[in-house]
Structure formats: C-alpha cells, structure tokens
Enzyme design. Structure first.
Site, PDB file in Angstrom:
ATOM      1  CG  ASP A 104      -0.264  -0.313   2.516  1.00 43.72           C
ATOM      2  OD1 ASP A 104       0.824   0.227   2.755  1.00 43.72           O
ATOM      3  OD2 ASP A 104      -0.816  -1.103   3.306  1.00 43.72           O
ATOM      4  CG  HIS A 119       4.304  -9.667  -1.083  1.00 44.04           C
ATOM      5  ND1 HIS A 119       3.428 -10.024  -0.097  1.00 44.04           N
ATOM      6  CD2 HIS A 119       5.259 -10.628  -1.097  1.00 44.04           C
ATOM      7  CE1 HIS A 119       3.842 -11.151   0.476  1.00 44.04           C
ATOM      8  NE2 HIS A 119       4.945 -11.525  -0.104  1.00 44.04           N
ATOM      9  CB  SER A 189       3.710 -10.538   9.556  1.00 48.42           C
ATOM     10  OG  SER A 189       3.907 -11.730   8.805  1.00 48.42           O
TER      11      SER A 189
END
Ligand code: ZN
Length: 235
Positions: A104, A119, A189
């Site tokens: 994001d 990612h 996480s």
C-alpha cells in the site's frame, strides 16, 4: 501482555540497529483489509495466476476487475499510528529500515525512507513486456486496460502475483537488512508463509532479539526452516 510490551520497550531502548518487519495487520487500521481474510477480495474472486495473466486476455480482464475493487480501499487509505511510529523511529536514528509484505505504500507516505517491499507496490502500474511505468490513476479509472503505449504489452500492478516468484534482489536485500539487525520488530504478520516465516529465523540466527506484535498467535520461528520459495501470499 503488558509484561511483553515492557520487554519490547526495554529491547528497543537498548537496541542500536533495529529493523521492522510488517504485514497486513499494520494497515488494517488504515482501512485496508487483509485480502486473504474472509470477505477479502481474493475470497470473492478466484486468484489469477501469473502464468494465466501472461497467457490469456480473459484472465487479464478478471485480474483487473478484482484489482479495481481492491483499489477502492487503497485510494482513501492514510498512514496510521503504527506507520507514523516507525517513521519517527527511523527519523530519530533508532530504526534502520522496514521490510514489509504490504503493497500500500503507507510506510513511505508516513515518512519512512528505507522500505523494502517484498510483494511490490500497488502504487505503480507497469508494462510486463517493456517495464514502462503508466499513470496509476488513469489505468484504474478507465474501464478497460489499454495496452502499453510503448510496446502494446499488457499492463499489471507492480506487485507480486499469485504464482509469481519474489524478486531475488529484493529478497536478498530484506534478508541482509534482517541479519544486520540487533532487534527485529515483527508487526501485523502471521508469519505462516514463506519467506515471512524465515526472516525472523535469519535475524535470530544472526544474533538479533525478535519481538512479535500480532493479533493472532504466530508459529514458533524455531520450527521453521529457511526455505525461500515463491510467494504463497501474493497480494
Ligand atoms: Zn510496454
């Protein structure tokens, strides 16, 4: 819990080379859902595998349909207290950097300057054939994906897709940063997928203390090997 937080504060106060590792839980307070949790976009849309994306125009249409739905959440998201706290730690010279599974861009928006995005990022759209960047808002606002203006190749968010390997250079940088830490703060996480599970193991093996802040219990890092495969939790 409070004893755990006291320990975390003590470790942070004593640390000289702290590194943070963040996952989806850090951004949920910014209104970004965990896409793999119930109701998340990848439970409503069948995941589009990277090979299918490359091979099939129909798969690319499905990809962008899900992506546009997801982007609605990203567009209004702003950094929250967790992003700001990490940025402030870096500004005060107390944090070396952030490794994140998130796509994001909120760490950077909060002011963090050293961010390794395992990612990729949702803030870029690039041509998979020639790599040219395209205007993100324009792509998301259009109803169909015009091909790359340079070469006619397909456009894709600059994130790691299902079935797509992580960038080995990014992965290496993340592990190098984790190994250089004297304290690894893991936040938000669940550490159930690789390479997320291997990062704290690598940091601990190199001598770091590891503090884990997460809603759910996490697996004992000691029970994981150091396998580094393709992304199983593509965003
Ligand atoms: Zn192109």
């Amino acid at each position: 819990m409070s004893r755990g937080l006291d320990t975390a504060r003590r470790l942070l106060a004593a640390s000289r080379r702290a590194v943070a590792f963040t996952g989806a839980g850090v951004s949920t307070a910014s209104g970004i859902p965990d896409f793999r949790s119930p109701g998340g976009v990848w439970t409503r849309h069948a995941p589009v595998m990277y090979a299918d994306f490359l091979a099939s125009e129909e798969a690319r249409r499905r990809y962008w349909r899900a992506r546009r739905e997801m982007y609605a959440d990203f567009r209004g998201a702003r950094p929250n207290a967790a992003h700001r706290a990490l940025a402030e730690l870096e500004a005060r010279g107390r944090l070396q950097g952030v490794v994140t599974q998130n796509i994001d861009g909120l760490h950077q928006e909060a002011g963090s300057t050293r961010v390794i995005e395992l990612h990729g990022t949702n803030r870029r759209v690039a041509c998979v054939a020639c790599g040219r960047d395209h205007d993100v808002a324009a792509v998301y606002d259009s109803d169909d994906e015009a091909p790359c203006c340079g070469c006619g190749g397909p456009l894709k968010a600059a994130t790691i897709s299902f079935g797509q390997a992580l960038d080995p250079d990014v992965l290496e940088a993340a592990f190098a940063l984790a190994r250089s830490a004297d304290l690894l703060i893991v936040a938000g996480s669940s550490l159930v997928v690789q390479p997320a599970a291997a990062l704290p193991v690598a940091a601990a093996a190199a001598g770091a203390d590891v503090v884990i802040v997460n809603r759910d219990a996490t697996p004992d890092p000691g029970k994981h090997g150091s396998a580094r495969g393709a992304a199983e939790d593509a965003s």
